[in-house]
Enzyme design. Structure first.
Site, PDB file in Angstrom:
ATOM      1  N   TYR A   1     -96.225 -16.498   2.913  1.00 18.33           N
ATOM      2  CA  TYR A   1     -95.611 -16.946   2.254  1.00 18.33           C
ATOM      3  C   TYR A   1     -96.827 -17.974   1.151  1.00 18.33           C
ATOM      4  O   TYR A   1     -96.641 -18.880   0.497  1.00 18.33           O
ATOM      5  CB  TYR A   1     -95.386 -18.084   2.881  1.00 18.33           C
ATOM      6  CG  TYR A   1     -93.873 -17.595   4.191  1.00 18.33           C
ATOM      7  CD1 TYR A   1     -93.292 -16.253   3.704  1.00 18.33           C
ATOM      8  CD2 TYR A   1     -93.211 -18.503   5.027  1.00 18.33           C
ATOM      9  CE1 TYR A   1     -92.414 -15.512   4.306  1.00 18.33           C
ATOM     10  CE2 TYR A   1     -92.657 -17.648   5.525  1.00 18.33           C
ATOM     11  CZ  TYR A   1     -91.757 -16.480   5.595  1.00 18.33           C
ATOM     12  OH  TYR A   1     -91.162 -15.999   6.293  1.00 18.33           O
TER      13      TYR A   1
ATOM     14  N   HIS B   1     -94.624  -7.770   9.925  1.00 18.61           N
ATOM     15  CA  HIS B   1     -92.679  -8.828   9.439  1.00 18.61           C
ATOM     16  C   HIS B   1     -91.824  -7.967   8.419  1.00 18.61           C
ATOM     17  O   HIS B   1     -91.144  -8.311   8.889  1.00 18.61           O
ATOM     18  CB  HIS B   1     -93.572  -9.311   7.830  1.00 18.61           C
ATOM     19  CG  HIS B   1     -93.204 -10.927   7.054  1.00 18.61           C
ATOM     20  ND1 HIS B   1     -93.571 -11.336   6.452  1.00 18.61           N
ATOM     21  CD2 HIS B   1     -92.054 -11.023   7.000  1.00 18.61           C
ATOM     22  CE1 HIS B   1     -92.980 -12.088   6.253  1.00 18.61           C
ATOM     23  NE2 HIS B   1     -91.520 -12.075   6.451  1.00 18.61           N
TER      24      HIS B   1
HETATM   25  N1  LIG Z   1     -89.156 -12.472   9.044  1.00 14.74           N
HETATM   26  C1  LIG Z   1     -88.807 -12.425   7.758  1.00 14.74           C
HETATM   27  O1  LIG Z   1     -88.193 -11.382   7.424  1.00 14.74           O
HETATM   28  C2  LIG Z   1     -87.671 -13.888   7.212  1.00 14.74           C
HETATM   29  C3  LIG Z   1     -87.526 -13.289   6.008  1.00 14.74           C
HETATM   30  C4  LIG Z   1     -86.743 -14.781   5.588  1.00 14.74           C
HETATM   31  C5  LIG Z   1     -86.493 -15.910   6.615  1.00 14.74           C
HETATM   32  N2  LIG Z   1     -87.622 -16.489   7.002  1.00 14.74           N
HETATM   33  C6  LIG Z   1     -87.732 -17.211   7.794  1.00 14.74           C
HETATM   34  O2  LIG Z   1     -86.743 -18.802   8.012  1.00 14.74           O
HETATM   35  C7  LIG Z   1     -86.795 -19.895   7.654  1.00 14.74           C
HETATM   36  C8  LIG Z   1     -85.541 -20.198   7.233  1.00 14.74           C
HETATM   37  O3  LIG Z   1     -84.849 -19.461   6.419  1.00 14.74           O
HETATM   38  P1  LIG Z   1     -84.581 -19.981   4.746  1.00 14.74           P
HETATM   39  O4  LIG Z   1     -85.866 -20.863   4.141  1.00 14.74           O
HETATM   40  O5  LIG Z   1     -84.328 -18.614   3.787  1.00 14.74           O
HETATM   41  O6  LIG Z   1     -82.980 -19.974   4.503  1.00 14.74           O
HETATM   42  P2  LIG Z   1     -82.215 -20.807   5.146  1.00 14.74           P
HETATM   43  O7  LIG Z   1     -83.227 -22.639   6.806  1.00 14.74           O
HETATM   44  O8  LIG Z   1     -81.321 -21.179   6.244  1.00 14.74           O
HETATM   45  O9  LIG Z   1     -81.717 -22.111   4.666  1.00 14.74           O
HETATM   46  C9  LIG Z   1     -83.039 -23.568   4.065  1.00 14.74           C
HETATM   47  C10 LIG Z   1     -81.838 -23.439   3.077  1.00 14.74           C
HETATM   48  O10 LIG Z   1     -80.824 -25.032   3.843  1.00 14.74           O
HETATM   49  C11 LIG Z   1     -81.279 -26.367   2.654  1.00 14.74           C
HETATM   50  N3  LIG Z   1     -80.535 -26.694   4.424  1.00 14.74           N
HETATM   51  C12 LIG Z   1     -81.913 -27.221   5.417  1.00 14.74           C
HETATM   52  N4  LIG Z   1     -81.292 -28.171   6.061  1.00 14.74           N
HETATM   53  C13 LIG Z   1     -80.199 -28.096   6.174  1.00 14.74           C
HETATM   54  C14 LIG Z   1     -79.077 -29.475   6.485  1.00 14.74           C
HETATM   55  N5  LIG Z   1     -78.761 -30.026   7.441  1.00 14.74           N
HETATM   56  N6  LIG Z   1     -77.820 -29.166   5.443  1.00 14.74           N
HETATM   57  C15 LIG Z   1     -77.857 -28.616   4.111  1.00 14.74           C
HETATM   58  N7  LIG Z   1     -78.656 -28.107   3.661  1.00 14.74           N
HETATM   59  C16 LIG Z   1     -79.573 -27.923   4.630  1.00 14.74           C
HETATM   60  C17 LIG Z   1     -82.570 -26.629   2.272  1.00 14.74           C
HETATM   61  O11 LIG Z   1     -82.426 -27.319   1.801  1.00 14.74           O
HETATM   62  P3  LIG Z   1     -83.063 -28.753   1.585  1.00 14.74           P
HETATM   63  O12 LIG Z   1     -84.657 -28.162   1.578  1.00 14.74           O
HETATM   64  O13 LIG Z   1     -82.788 -29.605   0.454  1.00 14.74           O
HETATM   65  O14 LIG Z   1     -83.300 -29.459   2.290  1.00 14.74           O
HETATM   66  C18 LIG Z   1     -83.055 -24.509   2.285  1.00 14.74           C
HETATM   67  O15 LIG Z   1     -82.071 -24.866   0.666  1.00 14.74           O
HETATM   68  C19 LIG Z   1     -87.669 -19.357   6.235  1.00 14.74           C
HETATM   69  O16 LIG Z   1     -88.503 -20.124   5.775  1.00 14.74           O
HETATM   70  C20 LIG Z   1     -88.895 -18.980   7.230  1.00 14.74           C
HETATM   71  O17 LIG Z   1     -89.782 -19.273   7.636  1.00 14.74           O
HETATM   72  C21 LIG Z   1     -88.540 -15.229   7.276  1.00 14.74           C
END
Ligand SMILES: NC(=O)c1ccc[n+]([C@@H]2O[C@H](COP(=O)([O-])OP(=O)(O)OC[C@H]3O[C@@H](n4cnc5c(N)ncnc54)[C@H](OP(=O)(O)O)[C@@H]3O)[C@@H](O)[C@H]2O)c1
Length: 276
Positions: free
Chosen positions: A50, A108
């Site tokens: 990241y 990862h």
């Molecule tokens: N291990 C892996 O391979 C892997 C892969 C993917 C992700 N991850 C981790 O998982 C975390 C979460 O996944 P992600 O960031 O891809 O997706 P997510 O958390 O499912 O969704 C993030 C999106 O949702 C919006 N959001 C957040 N809270 C909200 C709410 N209460 N109501 C409506 N929309 C909302 C955010 O926009 P705003 O910013 O506008 O609130 C953002 O666009 C990542 O940041 C990372 O740390 C790990």
């Protein structure tokens, strides 16, 4: 009411809800992470990939909250999993974060390029050296966990995988519960797409919450499941934490489980053969 604000596995308690930090980079990203800390977030998920370990470390230090109150996870990318590279990358992460130790160090993604036993031994070494409190994996299937736990006897705290209402993880969860492991749900609100579900919006009206809050509650109400939603906005960060004052009924939990349709948002050519 059960109190799922913390999850206890292998005798360790950690905050059930953490902050995902993918794309929270630079001054704005650091500000967002700091806002989350000010709102009470103490579990933070980062990764070398990241490119924001510096920002995470700075936000934690600038908050004035003692380091030991945080649970910080980082991850080593799949082409850095040979034993020498694991040691080097873990050291570099600590330097960027400005910590003596991370709380959880994850593989990862799995890779076929390095024998799994060698990688896991290198991770165990990092734990033995005190550079991480716990070790774990991410994007591991049942077969990979069987190999890690059964063949190599790895002491894995967690497997971080994609999990939201549109993707069932019941097979994996059953295996992980047998091993007393935490499933950390990434993309827990399906990148915001849960807001388009009639069922989740309807339940939101019933409980006085949003579709995202109902989804996060559904996740952390499950045994050995935590979640790391990402947000850059204070309003959404606050809403995502505001899920500990209501409880979904068993019938509503079951109805959300029925939304599963194999929808996976993280698709890559290096992915393993998934369970579903
Ligand atoms: N291990 C892996 O391979 C892997 C892969 C993917 C992700 N991850 C981790 O998982 C975390 C979460 O996944 P992600 O960031 O891809 O997706 P997510 O958390 O499912 O969704 C993030 C999106 O949702 C919006 N959001 C957040 N809270 C909200 C709410 N209460 N109501 C409506 N929309 C909302 C955010 O926009 P705003 O910013 O506008 O609130 C953002 O666009 C990542 O940041 C990372 O740390 C790990």
């Amino acid at each position: 009411m059960t109190s799922p604000a913390t999850k206890t596995v292998r005798g360790m308690s950690i905050p059930a809800l953490g902050l995902g930090t993918f794309e929270l980079k630079g001054p704005e990203g650091e500000r967002a992470i700091r806002d989350a800390i000010d709102l009470g977030y103490r579990h933070i998920d980062t990764a070398i990939r990241y490119g924001n370990e510096l920002e995470v470390g700075r936000a934690v230090r600038a908050s004035g909250v003692p380091r030991h109150e945080f649970f910080v996870t980082t991850k080593i990318w799949f082409n850095d999993l040979s034993p020498e590279t694991v040691a080097r990358r873990a050291g570099e992460s600590l330097e960027r974060l400005g910590f003596d130790q991370v709380d959880l160090l994850l593989v990862h993604w799995p890779t076929k390029d390095v024998p799994l036993g060698e990688t896991l031994a290198a991770f165990a070494d990092e734990k033995a050296k005190g550079r991480t409190r716990l070790i774990g994996v991410s994007n591991f299937t049942v077969a990979l966990l069987d190999e890690a736990l059964g063949v190599h006897g790895a002491d894995l705290f967690c497997n971080q995988v994609e999990y939201h209402p549109f993707l069932s993880q019941q097979k994996l969860l059953a295996r992980m519960r047998r091993a007393d492991m935490l499933l950390t749900a990434y993309q827990p609100i399906a990148r915001g797409k849960v807001s388009g579900s009639d069922l989740l919006n309807g339940l939101g009206r019933k409980y006085g919450k949003s579709a995202a809050q109902v989804t996060l509650r559904w996740l952390i109400q499950q045994d050995r499941v935590g979640a790391i939603p990402r947000s850059s906005r204070v309003g959404n960060m606050r809403a995502n934490m505001d899920i500990f004052d209501f409880e979904l009924s068993p019938a509503d939990m079951a109805a959300i489980h029925k939304l599963a349709c194999g929808e996976r948002y993280s698709r890559f050519d290096w992915e393993p053969e998934w369970d579903d």
